[in-house]
Design an enzyme around this catalytic site. Structure first.
Site, PDB file in Angstrom:
ATOM      1  N   GLU A   1      33.536  37.596  34.671  1.00  0.00           N
ATOM      2  CA  GLU A   1      33.616  38.770  33.800  1.00  0.00           C
ATOM      3  C   GLU A   1      33.176  38.460  32.381  1.00  0.00           C
ATOM      4  OE1 GLU A   1      36.005  37.673  35.726  1.00  0.00           O
ATOM      5  OE2 GLU A   1      36.434  39.240  37.199  1.00  0.00           O
TER       6      GLU A   1
ATOM      7  N   PHE B   1      40.576  42.995  35.104  1.00  0.00           N
ATOM      8  CA  PHE B   1      39.546  41.941  35.077  1.00  0.00           C
ATOM      9  C   PHE B   1      38.834  41.912  33.725  1.00  0.00           C
ATOM     10  CE2 PHE B   1      38.918  42.659  39.949  1.00  0.00           C
ATOM     11  CZ  PHE B   1      40.213  42.258  40.165  1.00  0.00           C
TER      12      PHE B   1
ATOM     13  N   HIS C   1      47.002  44.517  39.050  1.00  0.00           N
ATOM     14  CA  HIS C   1      45.911  45.428  39.423  1.00  0.00           C
ATOM     15  C   HIS C   1      46.245  46.882  39.107  1.00  0.00           C
ATOM     16  CE1 HIS C   1      44.789  41.795  41.568  1.00  0.00           C
ATOM     17  NE2 HIS C   1      43.582  42.282  41.742  1.00  0.00           N
TER      18      HIS C   1
END
Lengths: 334, 322
Positions: B60, B86, B129
């Site tokens: 990333e 992320f 998440h």
């Protein structure tokens, strides 16, 4: 070389992990839990050996693909399954889910679902080991994808510079995500992943994830290396891709593993033949053990016992209530 | 003008496609995998622009840096960073590089890069998440922060981002990916324009991203009780359309601000602050915020549901000020 008792013990552990993951896929398919999850089918031998060779005081960091590590380290399948199903009786009371199972009482630090999380937290575990000076070590288990992250280079460099007692374990399952064209994308510019730690002066060894003897000698060597104060050690375990592990919603493409395939009592289908004949570590060790006196019947007895254990675990998990919703507010701080 | 019915995820990819046709310098860095249930469309995009759809490794920081650097050098990359969390791995590249290059070059450099993530509490995402990224990135002057709530807004705002001279961070809520709606093709929606999604006179409900839908549902229920609620979709946190928000509370005199991010330092707090500063004189009752308690998001379903704001919380807030 492993003695026969150890082989049977490892086989049992591996089969438990396999049956656990198969059960999980079945539970998902019948809507018993939601969210995505990852299984470690094909990687059971690494879990069995690695978790057995570490001492009680050692630390471990692992990833979203953690179920095998937990079970092989001695976590009860009942509380692991209950956790994944989000139940109160789960090993982390429903906060963790599949991604973040952890058992600090068995040496696990936080289980990270962020790629590059486990490898770098492992450096911290090893730093603590070195500070304590008690010859303990940390093992960081991660996938090949972790080496695509920048923090992994920083971790390798730092662990080497500070000679930290860290066993890096890269479980190279080649579990890459799908590209839009339906092919697998190439993620690494190097063809040998051990080149990366080697650049930082770290001792490395690449080993096949199918061979218990080879895994045993490699992990023993690596752990001794770290305990002796010689700095980190990097193991690449090469495991074959399970035909079903491409997606984050694994499908049971090879069905429930039939040990009769290892005993020659069940025809091997043409589809996925290579998996069944060569790459499946559970069937491979089963074939070896089948050649021992009364091996075949013992294999099937173990399977019956483990299958029964999993039935009990499923019953346990499904009958455990969901946590009280208000508990969502607990544990924000220690 | 062509109007076509499509899902939110399709709208994002259609906007990308149309922008790539309109401008050769537009390219995609990302795994369209993460753009939702649109593999087929993503595959078509790759087939159509084989050299302009680049699938990067799980890196990333590098992906975001490539986007920023390429944008400074004249390209227009759309960088998809996948799940919101992320993008934490790419924060330095976004906030230390892309967001400030124009400022620290004395206005000489531009970085018209677009970052996209899927954000929010999505169902069993657990703490890593389920992040709402907008409060984090909103505190970054120099970065445009965009949260579409409908397919049409997604299309129009992505089209705008890809012609805008500044870096943009676009967030799509996971739960919106499959939502269907009419999309006006070829029409860009300018940044800094809030959208009144429903007009009303008794109370204003200001909402962001998925919470716009919760607000609309609450407004519908309020209507059955004879309460007329106005729903304002912020759409663009930076630039922020303060005037539209103020005009609405001038009319209604009462306001609820709804956002999914945790209350402390959250987006509802930031908006409430603006309203208190500039709109206090219009208010007949205190500003009420509806948001997530200050906790991470657990994996287990019932605990997760307990934390997520919804229509019921909005109704309770409205009841407390009417």
């Amino acid at each position: 070389m492993l003695d026969l008792d150890s082989k049977w013990r490892y086989f049992s552990n591996m089969l438990l992990v396999r049956r656990f993951e198969e059960e999980l896929i079945a539970l998902y398919k019948t809507g018993k839990f939601s969210g995505h999850f990852h299984v470690c089918i094909g990687q059971e031998a690494t879990a069995a050996i690695a978790m057995d060779l570490l001492a009680q005081r050692d630390h471990i960091t692992t990833t979203h693909r953690n179920h095998g590590h937990m079970l092989a380290r001695g976590v009860s399948e009942k509380i692991a399954l209950a956790e994944i199903l989000g139940r109160e009786a789960g090993m982390n009371s429903g906060y963790a889910g599949s991604f973040h199972l952890t058992a600090p009482e068995l040496g696990f630090l936080s289980t990270s679902g962020i790629v590059g999380g486990a490898i770098s937290l492992g450096v911290g575990g090893a730093y603590a080991c070195k500070q304590r000076g008690d010859q303990s070590v940390t093992m960081a288990l991660f996938g090949d994808g972790a080496l695509e992250e920048g923090v992994s280079f920083e971790s390798l460099n730092l662990a080497s510079l500070w000679k930290l007692p860290l066993v890096f374990v890269c479980e190279n399952n080649d579990a890459t995500l799908w590209t839009p064209s339906g092919t697998l994308s190439k993620e690494h510019a190097v063809s040998d992943l051990c080149d990366l730690p080697r650049l930082c002066g770290i001792a490395t060894k690449s080993v096949a994830g199918l061979d218990l003897n080879e895994l045993n000698s490699t992990f023993t060597l690596a752990i001794e290396h770290c305990r002796s104060g010689a700095g980190p050690f990097f193991i690449e375990v090469k495991t074959a891709r399970w035909p079903g592990n491409r997606t984050q919603w694994p499908e049971p493409v090879t069905g429930r593993t039939d040990l009769n395939m290892a005993l020659g009592r069940q025809t091997i289908p043409d589809e996925d033949r290579e998996w069944f004949e060569v790459n499946d570590p559970v069937l491979k060790i089963a074939r070896q053990l089948a050649n021992e006196p009364a091996g075949d019947s013992k294999l099937l007895e173990i399977d019956i016992a483990i299958t029964r254990r999993m039935e009990v675990a499923v019953e346990f998990a499904l009958s455990s209530p969901y946590p009280n919703a208000r508990k969502a507010l607990d544990h924000v701080f220690a | 003008m062509t109007i076509q019915k499509m899902s939110y995820a399709e709208a994002v990819l259609t906007a990308l496609n149309d922008s790539m046709i309109a401008d050769d310098s537009v390219s995609l860095i990302g795994r369209p995998f993460s753009l939702g249930p649109t593999r087929v469309l993503a595959k078509k995009l790759k087939e159509k622009f084989p050299t302009r759809v680049c699938e990067p490794p799980t890196s990333e920081a590098a992906n975001a840096a490539v986007g920023a650097g390429a944008a400074m050098a004249g390209a227009r990359p759309f960088v998809d960073l996948g799940t919101g969390a992320f993008s934490f791995l790419a924060f330095s590249q976004i906030v230390n590089e892309a967001a400030v290059c124009n400022y620290m070059s004395g206005g000489k450099l531009r970085a018209p890069v677009v970052y996209h993530v899927n954000h929010g509490v999505r169902g069993a995402g657990a703490p890593q998440h389920s992040h709402d990224m907008h409060a984090y990135v909103w505190n970054t002057p120099g970065l445009q922060v965009i949260l579409p709530a409908t397919p049409n807004d997604a299309y129009g705002l992505v089209r705008s981002a890809l012609t805008n001279p500044n870096p943009t961070f676009i967030m799509s809520h996971f739960k919106q990916a499959t939502m269907m709606g009419d999309v006006e093709l070829g029409v860009s929606i300018p940044f800094g324009k809030a959208d009144v999604k429903r007009t009303g006179t008794d109370v204003t409900i200001i909402a962001v991203s998925l919470m716009v839908h919760a607000a609309l549902e609450a407004a519908e229920q309020l209507a059955t009780r004879g309460i007329s609620a106005e729903v304002v979709d912020v759409r663009s946190l930076s630039p922020l359309d303060e005037d539209t928000l103020l005009q609405s509370i001038e009319k209604t005199g009462r306001v609820i601000v709804v956002d999914e991010s945790p209350l402390h330092g959250g987006v509802s707090s930031g908006i409430a602050g603006v309203l208190a500063d500039r709109g206090f004189k219009y208010l007949k009752a205190p500003i009420r915020r509806v948001g997530r308690p200050n906790t991470p998001v657990p994996a287990s379903g019932p605990m997760e549901e307990y934390l997520v704001p919804g229509p019921q919380h909005i109704l309770e807030a409205v009841a407390s000020i009417l």
